[in-house]
Design an enzyme around this catalytic site. Sequence first.
Site, PDB file in Angstrom:
ATOM      1  N   PHE A 129       1.877   4.939 -10.914  1.00  0.00           N
ATOM      2  CA  PHE A 129       2.075   4.499  -9.537  1.00  0.00           C
ATOM      3  C   PHE A 129       3.174   5.377  -8.931  1.00  0.00           C
ATOM      4  CE2 PHE A 129       3.674   1.702  -6.193  1.00  0.00           C
ATOM      5  CZ  PHE A 129       2.496   1.240  -5.627  1.00  0.00           C
ATOM      6  N   ASP A 195       5.843   0.085 -17.779  1.00  0.00           N
ATOM      7  CA  ASP A 195       5.635  -0.601 -16.503  1.00  0.00           C
ATOM      8  C   ASP A 195       4.471  -1.579 -16.725  1.00  0.00           C
ATOM      9  OD1 ASP A 195       4.775  -1.430 -13.994  1.00  0.00           O
ATOM     10  OD2 ASP A 195       5.303   0.465 -13.032  1.00  0.00           O
ATOM     11  N   TYR A 220       4.667 -10.499  -8.375  1.00  0.00           N
ATOM     12  CA  TYR A 220       3.807 -10.963  -7.263  1.00  0.00           C
ATOM     13  C   TYR A 220       2.328 -10.681  -7.499  1.00  0.00           C
ATOM     14  CZ  TYR A 220       4.896  -6.096  -5.918  1.00  0.00           C
ATOM     15  OH  TYR A 220       5.107  -4.748  -5.931  1.00  0.00           O
ATOM     16  N   LYS A 221       2.006 -10.077  -8.642  1.00  0.00           N
ATOM     17  CA  LYS A 221       0.596  -9.793  -8.923  1.00  0.00           C
ATOM     18  C   LYS A 221       0.028 -10.957  -9.744  1.00  0.00           C
ATOM     19  CE  LYS A 221       1.428  -4.797  -8.827  1.00  0.00           C
ATOM     20  NZ  LYS A 221       0.664  -4.365  -7.665  1.00  0.00           N
ATOM     21  N   ARG A 368     -11.122  -1.413  -5.676  1.00  0.00           N
ATOM     22  CA  ARG A 368     -10.548  -2.147  -6.828  1.00  0.00           C
ATOM     23  C   ARG A 368     -10.880  -3.626  -6.681  1.00  0.00           C
ATOM     24  NH1 ARG A 368      -4.269  -0.982  -7.669  1.00  0.00           N
ATOM     25  NH2 ARG A 368      -4.225  -2.267  -5.790  1.00  0.00           N
TER      26      ARG A 368
HETATM   27  C1  LIG Z   1       2.392   0.068 -11.524  1.00  0.00           C
HETATM   28  C2  LIG Z   1       3.244  -0.348 -10.364  1.00  0.00           C
HETATM   29  N1  LIG Z   1       4.582  -0.194 -10.440  1.00  0.00           N
HETATM   30  C3  LIG Z   1       5.381  -0.559  -9.405  1.00  0.00           C
HETATM   31  C4  LIG Z   1       4.852  -1.116  -8.256  1.00  0.00           C
HETATM   32  C5  LIG Z   1       5.660  -1.521  -7.066  1.00  0.00           C
HETATM   33  O1  LIG Z   1       6.986  -1.691  -7.180  1.00  0.00           O
HETATM   34  P1  LIG Z   1       7.815  -2.507  -6.069  1.00  0.00           P
HETATM   35  O2  LIG Z   1       7.632  -3.963  -6.358  1.00  0.00           O
HETATM   36  O3  LIG Z   1       9.184  -2.008  -6.211  1.00  0.00           O
HETATM   37  O4  LIG Z   1       7.233  -2.205  -4.717  1.00  0.00           O
HETATM   38  C6  LIG Z   1       3.474  -1.319  -8.166  1.00  0.00           C
HETATM   39  C7  LIG Z   1       2.914  -1.934  -6.942  1.00  0.00           C
HETATM   40  O5  LIG Z   1       1.768  -2.146  -6.754  1.00  0.00           O
HETATM   41  C8  LIG Z   1       2.660  -0.917  -9.235  1.00  0.00           C
HETATM   42  O6  LIG Z   1       1.338  -1.082  -9.163  1.00  0.00           O
END
Ligand SMILES: Cc1ncc(COP(=O)(O)O)c(C=O)c1O
Length: 409
Positions: A129, A195, A220-221, A368
């Site tokens: 990402f 991650d 939040y996912k 997706r």
């Molecule tokens: C793999 C991944 N890392 C990080 C993030 C986002 O990070 P943040 O919550 O700081 O916007 C996302 C957001 O979709 C993501 O898919």
Amino acid sequence: MGDGGDDGRLAARAAAGDAGWSTRDRFRLPPGVIYLDGNSLGALPVAVPPAVADAVEIQWGADLIASWNTHGWWLAPGRVGDRIAGLLGAEPGQLVVTDSTSIDLFKAVIAGARLRPQGRAVVVDPDSFPTDLYMVTAAAELVGLEVRSQAPGRPLAPDTAVALFSHVDFRTGELHDLPAVTAAVHDAGAVVVWDLAHSAGVHPVDLDANQVDLAVGCSYKYLNGGPGAPAFIYAARRHHARLDQPLPGWHGHDRPFAMTPGYVAAPGIDRLRTGTPPMLSLLALEAALAAFDGVPMTAVRERALSLSGLLIDAVDDWCGGEVEVVTPRDPARRSAQVALRHPHAYEVVRALAAAGVVGDYREPDLIRLGAAPLYVTHSDVLRAVRVLADVLSGRQWRNPDFSARNLVT
Ligand SMILES: Cc1ncc(COP(=O)(O)O)c(C=O)c1O
């Protein structure tokens, strides 16, 4: 052809898959909507609105500042962290909820690099990402390390200090082999940062058993904490004493209320905290996690595979080769999200939404569809693929209304 065969077989599979599964009732979703975007923003758990009302009306409104003690606000990052740790196969006291995933990535990469002061490089998957790439680049520059782009699973040079990988590829939905990749990073003498944005709440992960060093992720996912819910950061207990993170704020201090000018890191995981947490969001997340009560993560994982497998087979059977299934078909290499390639993916996603099926789009050509196991049913999946088949065969995506890009895609 998928293994679903005719429509009756797919329907029977859906019915069998949904029998005896009841966590759908723990969520509030608008009638008529099939929500396949829990990989971006999880649905609203029914426990959240009353918890937020209590946090606002009673804890903030009536009890005011006393709530830092009386409602346990100060300890909430670790308390909620322990609940998430339980979903990720980690013992308590190794995970806190704090900041955003982007900021936690920055902390984790630098803290990881400082555990290997003799190392000269940070390795990152170029398909990560974008925020991971931006944060790694900035972190590496600050601590004087070279950035090397490398997919997970390839051998690492012995001068690697830290490697950052995503458990699930945010575009393709590919699940990487966390145990094997972690072991390979360790064999090279480096520290691994995972991650878990797309695996927390949908995969058991087993952080402790797999000897993971550091991990971060969004809440939040699939954890359903709500828009802007704070992220989490995990550090294995064996590293705590030497863990030196780059944003030492007063919430990570050993004695925050001594108000001393010098920073002394808290002995445990609290040293990864920085400043005052977003309490309303944190309490919303705490309530949201009740949706996982009594549900083993192995069952969630099994259901994710069943849902995504059904989706792939229905696409094979009903979409006439109009989309390419990008997600690996091998169950060991996929999770809940299925990515489909189509030259007009953006328009297709908009046409699906207009027909009540919410997925999302990623550049340049990916649709997706995320089947969050707690609230998406197998019959939702079949209905969604029917709608997709209609959108594709009827060329509904050609409606000019669907081509104007929204600010957020
Ligand atoms: C793999 C991944 N890392 C990080 C993030 C986002 O990070 P943040 O919550 O700081 O916007 C996302 C957001 O979709 C993501 O898919």
